[in-house]
Design a protein around this motif. Structure first.
Motif, PDB file in Angstrom:
ATOM      1  N   GLY B  14      10.749   3.865  -1.813  1.00 32.93           N
ATOM      2  CA  GLY B  14       9.890   2.694  -1.975  1.00 32.93           C
ATOM      3  C   GLY B  14       9.377   2.672  -3.396  1.00 32.93           C
ATOM      4  O   GLY B  14       9.253   3.730  -4.031  1.00 32.93           O
ATOM      5  N   PHE B  15       9.090   1.478  -3.898  1.00 32.12           N
ATOM      6  CA  PHE B  15       8.706   1.363  -5.300  1.00 32.12           C
ATOM      7  C   PHE B  15       7.327   2.001  -5.525  1.00 32.12           C
ATOM      8  O   PHE B  15       6.603   2.313  -4.581  1.00 32.12           O
ATOM      9  N   LEU B  16       6.994   2.196  -6.788  1.00 29.40           N
ATOM     10  CA  LEU B  16       5.716   2.824  -7.164  1.00 29.40           C
ATOM     11  C   LEU B  16       4.549   2.144  -6.450  1.00 29.40           C
ATOM     12  O   LEU B  16       4.443   0.916  -6.461  1.00 29.40           O
ATOM     13  N   GLY B  17       3.725   2.926  -5.799  1.00 32.42           N
ATOM     14  CA  GLY B  17       2.538   2.384  -5.157  1.00 32.42           C
ATOM     15  C   GLY B  17       2.763   1.788  -3.785  1.00 32.42           C
ATOM     16  O   GLY B  17       1.862   1.163  -3.218  1.00 32.42           O
ATOM     17  N   ALA B  18       3.940   1.984  -3.230  1.00 34.73           N
ATOM     18  CA  ALA B  18       4.241   1.376  -1.922  1.00 34.73           C
ATOM     19  C   ALA B  18       3.559   2.121  -0.770  1.00 34.73           C
ATOM     20  O   ALA B  18       3.467   1.585   0.332  1.00 34.73           O
ATOM     21  N   GLY B  19       3.142   3.348  -1.026  1.00 32.93           N
ATOM     22  CA  GLY B  19       2.410   4.091   0.008  1.00 32.93           C
ATOM     23  C   GLY B  19       3.202   5.226   0.628  1.00 32.93           C
ATOM     24  O   GLY B  19       2.907   5.644   1.760  1.00 32.93           O
ATOM     25  N   LYS B  20       4.188   5.755  -0.087  1.00 36.95           N
ATOM     26  CA  LYS B  20       5.040   6.820   0.462  1.00 36.95           C
ATOM     27  C   LYS B  20       4.233   8.085   0.747  1.00 36.95           C
ATOM     28  O   LYS B  20       4.315   8.671   1.825  1.00 36.95           O
ATOM     29  N   THR B  21       3.460   8.503  -0.253  1.00 36.65           N
ATOM     30  CA  THR B  21       2.696   9.743  -0.102  1.00 36.65           C
ATOM     31  C   THR B  21       1.652   9.605   1.000  1.00 36.65           C
ATOM     32  O   THR B  21       1.429  10.533   1.779  1.00 36.65           O
ATOM     33  N   SER B  22       1.035   8.423   1.089  1.00 35.68           N
ATOM     34  CA  SER B  22       0.037   8.194   2.153  1.00 35.68           C
ATOM     35  C   SER B  22       0.700   8.313   3.518  1.00 35.68           C
ATOM     36  O   SER B  22       0.121   8.888   4.451  1.00 35.68           O
ATOM     37  N   LEU B  23       1.902   7.771   3.661  1.00 41.02           N
ATOM     38  CA  LEU B  23       2.602   7.839   4.955  1.00 41.02           C
ATOM     39  C   LEU B  23       2.929   9.292   5.309  1.00 41.02           C
ATOM     40  O   LEU B  23       2.717   9.721   6.444  1.00 41.02           O
ATOM     41  N   VAL B  24       3.428  10.044   4.319  1.00 43.15           N
ATOM     42  CA  VAL B  24       3.761  11.454   4.577  1.00 43.15           C
ATOM     43  C   VAL B  24       2.499  12.210   5.001  1.00 43.15           C
ATOM     44  O   VAL B  24       2.513  12.992   5.949  1.00 43.15           O
ATOM     45  N   ARG B  25       1.406  11.926   4.313  1.00 47.03           N
ATOM     46  CA  ARG B  25       0.150  12.604   4.633  1.00 47.03           C
ATOM     47  C   ARG B  25      -0.284  12.269   6.071  1.00 47.03           C
ATOM     48  O   ARG B  25      -0.672  13.156   6.829  1.00 47.03           O
ATOM     49  N   ARG B  26      -0.175  10.992   6.424  1.00 44.89           N
ATOM     50  CA  ARG B  26      -0.573  10.573   7.784  1.00 44.89           C
ATOM     51  C   ARG B  26       0.311  11.237   8.840  1.00 44.89           C
ATOM     52  O   ARG B  26      -0.172  11.712   9.867  1.00 44.89           O
ATOM     53  N   LEU B  27       1.613  11.248   8.562  1.00 46.98           N
ATOM     54  CA  LEU B  27       2.542  11.854   9.532  1.00 46.98           C
ATOM     55  C   LEU B  27       2.253  13.339   9.689  1.00 46.98           C
ATOM     56  O   LEU B  27       2.298  13.879  10.797  1.00 46.98           O
ATOM     57  N   LEU B 133       9.701   1.760   1.961  1.00 50.44           N
ATOM     58  CA  LEU B 133       8.407   1.092   2.078  1.00 50.44           C
ATOM     59  C   LEU B 133       8.325  -0.055   1.063  1.00 50.44           C
ATOM     60  O   LEU B 133       8.734   0.106  -0.090  1.00 50.44           O
ATOM     61  N   VAL B 134       7.815  -1.168   1.511  1.00 49.10           N
ATOM     62  CA  VAL B 134       7.650  -2.328   0.629  1.00 49.10           C
ATOM     63  C   VAL B 134       6.188  -2.763   0.678  1.00 49.10           C
ATOM     64  O   VAL B 134       5.662  -3.067   1.753  1.00 49.10           O
ATOM     65  N   ASP B 135       5.562  -2.763  -0.482  1.00 48.51           N
ATOM     66  CA  ASP B 135       4.171  -3.183  -0.620  1.00 48.51           C
ATOM     67  C   ASP B 135       4.124  -4.711  -0.565  1.00 48.51           C
ATOM     68  O   ASP B 135       4.649  -5.393  -1.450  1.00 48.51           O
ATOM     69  N   LEU B 136       3.509  -5.239   0.477  1.00 44.73           N
ATOM     70  CA  LEU B 136       3.505  -6.695   0.686  1.00 44.73           C
ATOM     71  C   LEU B 136       2.749  -7.442  -0.422  1.00 44.73           C
ATOM     72  O   LEU B 136       3.043  -8.601  -0.702  1.00 44.73           O
ATOM     73  N   CYS B 137       1.797  -6.775  -1.050  1.00 49.07           N
ATOM     74  CA  CYS B 137       1.026  -7.457  -2.096  1.00 49.07           C
ATOM     75  C   CYS B 137       1.899  -7.770  -3.319  1.00 49.07           C
ATOM     76  O   CYS B 137       1.660  -8.738  -4.017  1.00 49.07           O
ATOM     77  N   HIS B 138       2.874  -6.902  -3.557  1.00 50.47           N
ATOM     78  CA  HIS B 138       3.655  -7.056  -4.788  1.00 50.47           C
ATOM     79  C   HIS B 138       5.143  -7.289  -4.541  1.00 50.47           C
ATOM     80  O   HIS B 138       5.925  -7.304  -5.482  1.00 50.47           O
ATOM     81  N   LEU B 160       9.744  -0.653   6.027  1.00 48.28           N
ATOM     82  CA  LEU B 160       8.373  -0.760   6.541  1.00 48.28           C
ATOM     83  C   LEU B 160       7.521  -1.499   5.516  1.00 48.28           C
ATOM     84  O   LEU B 160       7.491  -1.121   4.343  1.00 48.28           O
ATOM     85  N   PHE B 161       6.869  -2.552   5.957  1.00 48.84           N
ATOM     86  CA  PHE B 161       5.976  -3.309   5.071  1.00 48.84           C
ATOM     87  C   PHE B 161       4.585  -2.701   5.125  1.00 48.84           C
ATOM     88  O   PHE B 161       4.004  -2.548   6.207  1.00 48.84           O
ATOM     89  N   THR B 162       4.047  -2.379   3.953  1.00 48.96           N
ATOM     90  CA  THR B 162       2.726  -1.761   3.879  1.00 48.96           C
ATOM     91  C   THR B 162       1.718  -2.728   3.248  1.00 48.96           C
ATOM     92  O   THR B 162       2.108  -3.720   2.634  1.00 48.96           O
ATOM     93  N   LYS B 163       0.447  -2.415   3.396  1.00 46.22           N
ATOM     94  CA  LYS B 163      -0.657  -3.149   2.770  1.00 46.22           C
ATOM     95  C   LYS B 163      -0.753  -4.594   3.268  1.00 46.22           C
ATOM     96  O   LYS B 163      -1.126  -5.493   2.505  1.00 46.22           O
ATOM     97  N   ALA B 164      -0.395  -4.803   4.529  1.00 47.05           N
ATOM     98  CA  ALA B 164      -0.479  -6.156   5.107  1.00 47.05           C
ATOM     99  C   ALA B 164      -1.923  -6.651   5.107  1.00 47.05           C
ATOM    100  O   ALA B 164      -2.172  -7.850   4.954  1.00 47.05           O
ATOM    101  N   ASP B 165      -2.867  -5.707   5.254  1.00 51.68           N
ATOM    102  CA  ASP B 165      -4.280  -6.105   5.317  1.00 51.68           C
ATOM    103  C   ASP B 165      -4.793  -6.643   3.986  1.00 51.68           C
ATOM    104  O   ASP B 165      -5.787  -7.345   3.936  1.00 51.68           O
ATOM    105  N   MET B 166      -4.084  -6.328   2.901  1.00 51.61           N
ATOM    106  CA  MET B 166      -4.536  -6.791   1.577  1.00 51.61           C
ATOM    107  C   MET B 166      -3.693  -7.959   1.059  1.00 51.61           C
ATOM    108  O   MET B 166      -3.966  -8.507  -0.001  1.00 51.61           O
ATOM    109  N   ALA B 171       2.581 -13.492   3.772  1.00 54.79           N
ATOM    110  CA  ALA B 171       3.322 -12.512   2.959  1.00 54.79           C
ATOM    111  C   ALA B 171       4.394 -11.807   3.787  1.00 54.79           C
ATOM    112  O   ALA B 171       5.488 -11.512   3.291  1.00 54.79           O
ATOM    113  N   VAL B 172       4.086 -11.535   5.051  1.00 50.43           N
ATOM    114  CA  VAL B 172       5.057 -10.823   5.903  1.00 50.43           C
ATOM    115  C   VAL B 172       6.302 -11.684   6.103  1.00 50.43           C
ATOM    116  O   VAL B 172       7.433 -11.201   5.941  1.00 50.43           O
TER     117      VAL B 172
END
Lengths: 100, 342
Positions: B14-27, B133-138, B160-166, B171-172
């Motif tokens: 996923g591109f920079l800032g898409a939330g890869k590390t956050s997902l790994v941390r959550r998993l 991962l795809v950041d929906l904002c960008h 997986l589309f991330t940051k839908a709340d922002m 956007a989806v």
């Protein structure tokens, strides 16, 4: 075992497919025939030779190839043209044969 | 070298800032990465807070639940080999899966090529899923301007589309349209910040099964990307298909971005169909699968760049029809040939 990398698994090109060992020989002969159809416009003939393929160019020059990837590299070196399955010549050749 | 079964390798990109590390941390926190070695490249922050410890050249840390996390210096091949050696030597906790978190600016095609074709890795690893991962904002801007982001979509089994709340309203839907046009093979899903579903778990998240994939086209800033579906109504002669595909990839490999589909091989019907899968010129070794082929023949999606996909479909159909004619002609002449031989 590979003497270079220590791997126990022998490299198989994907084109060997998921076929049983018993069918590999027959498929190699069939690949020589069908790849030969694609290489024919370049003036290159193909035959299955033991566990390899023998290519003969329009000048009589020969090369051995182990799999389809090396076949096409050899066809580019030996042939008078580079076959392209998206080229007009490819369609013209096969469609002309269909009308015969 | 061990006689163990190959280790499954999943790829998270996923591109920079898409939330890869956050997902790994959550998993990891949800316990979904037990028995998994996570390989993180140097550009991403390691998803562990524990101090990293050196293990035979690899920096590795261990989650409380048994997930092993390693930081690599960018040479993933060397890191994978080191990790496998450490596993075989009992220097790290046993693991059955490796999860590679790529750099945000990585083109996963080169990594997949290494996994499939490297003589030392190939027998010991087996490619699992690629999740992007795809950041929906960008997403619209990133996909329009960044070739790597498009390459990450093309390589995906699941997006997986991330940051839908922002993201903005709609956007989806917009992202689904653009991403679906680039890669009609991938399953598309939203991923909320509280979603701990493991996208690599084959049972938890099934890739979308399209009974009737459709052709599509999209223009990015850099390229025209379009897809088509190769269909054949009956079992396919493997030698015919392999000859044609190998020549296509030899000539146009860099622009045949992805192929994925299922095909029944003539004479092998009793073993079930095989999965056909390639990324650029690299073709995975075809394997039989238990699921039935959609039409008893072939159905393969092709994603191409700067090539009219209709031309690829026409070439496939023309050559297979040519081979069938040749076969029929040979069969018609067999009695005469046999008579001459006799």
């Amino acid at each position: 075992m590979c003497g270079f990398c220590g791997s126990f698994s022998e490299h198989r090109h994907w084109s060997a497919g998921p076929l049983t060992a018993a069918r590999q020989g027959a498929v190699r002969i069939r690949i020589a025939h069908m790849a030969g159809e694609l290489a024919a416009p370049a003036g290159v003939r193909l035959t299955a030779w033991r566990d390899r393929f023998q290519l003969t160019g329009p000048t009589g020059k020969r090369e051995l190839a182990t799999d389809l990837a090396s076949i096409w590299r050899a066809v580019d070196r030996l042939g008078r043209a580079m076959p392209d399955p998206l080229d007009d010549a490819f369609f013209d050749g096969l469609e002309a044969q269909a009308k015969e | 070298m061990t006689g163990d079964a190959p280790v499954i390798v999943d790829v998270l990109t996923g591109f920079l800032g898409a939330g890869k590390t956050s997902l790994v941390r959550r998993l990891a926190e949800a316990g979904a990465l037990s028995g998994v070695a996570v390989l993180v490249n140097e550009y991403a922050a390691p998803p562990v807070d524990q101090s990293l410890m050196g293990l035979s050249g690899l920096k590795a840390g261990t989650f409380a639940d048994g997930c092993l996390c390693c930081a690599t210096d960018g040479d993933l091949r060397a890191s994978l080999l080191q990790l496998l050696e450490n596993r075989a030597g009992g220097k790290v906790r046993p693991f059955t899966r490796i999860l590679i978190e790529t750099s945000g600016i990585a083109d996963p095609a080169s990594l997949l090529a290494t996994l499939v074709s490297d003589p030392m890795l190939r027998p010991r690893l087996r490619l699992g899923r690629v999740v992007t991962l795809v950041d929906l904002c960008h997403a619209p801007t990133t996909l329009a301007e960044q070739q790597e982001a498009v390459a990450q979509i093309v390589a995906a089994d699941i997006v997986l589309f991330t940051k839908a709340d922002m993201a903005d309203e709609g956007a989806v839907e917009l992202a689904c349209a653009v991403v679906g046009a680039i890669n009609p093979i991938a399953a598309l899903r939203e991923c909320s910040p509280h979603d701990n579903t493991d996208p690599f778990d084959l049972h938890a998240l099934q890739p979308r099964h399209r009974k009737a994939p459709v052709a599509s086209a999209v223009h990015t800033h850099h390229h025209h990307i379009a897809s088509t579906v190769l269909r054949w109504p009956s079992p396919v002669d493997w030698a015919v298909f392999a000859s044609w595909l190998s020549l296509l990839l030899h000539r146009h490999g860099p622009n045949i971005l992805r192929m994925k589909g299922i095909m029944t091989i003539a004479g092998e019907e009793q073993h079930g169909p095989v999965v056909i899968q390639s990324v650029r010129h690299i073709v995975h070794m075809p394997e039989h699968v238990a699921q039935p082929a959609a039409n008893g023949g072939a159905e393969i999606v092709v994603i191409a760049r700067e090539i009219d996909p209709a031309l690829i479909r026409r070439s496939f159909e023309t050559f297979l029809a040519h081979a069938e004619r040749k076969n029929r002609s040979t069969e018609d002449h067999l009695p005469q040939i046999n008579a001459v031989i006799a």
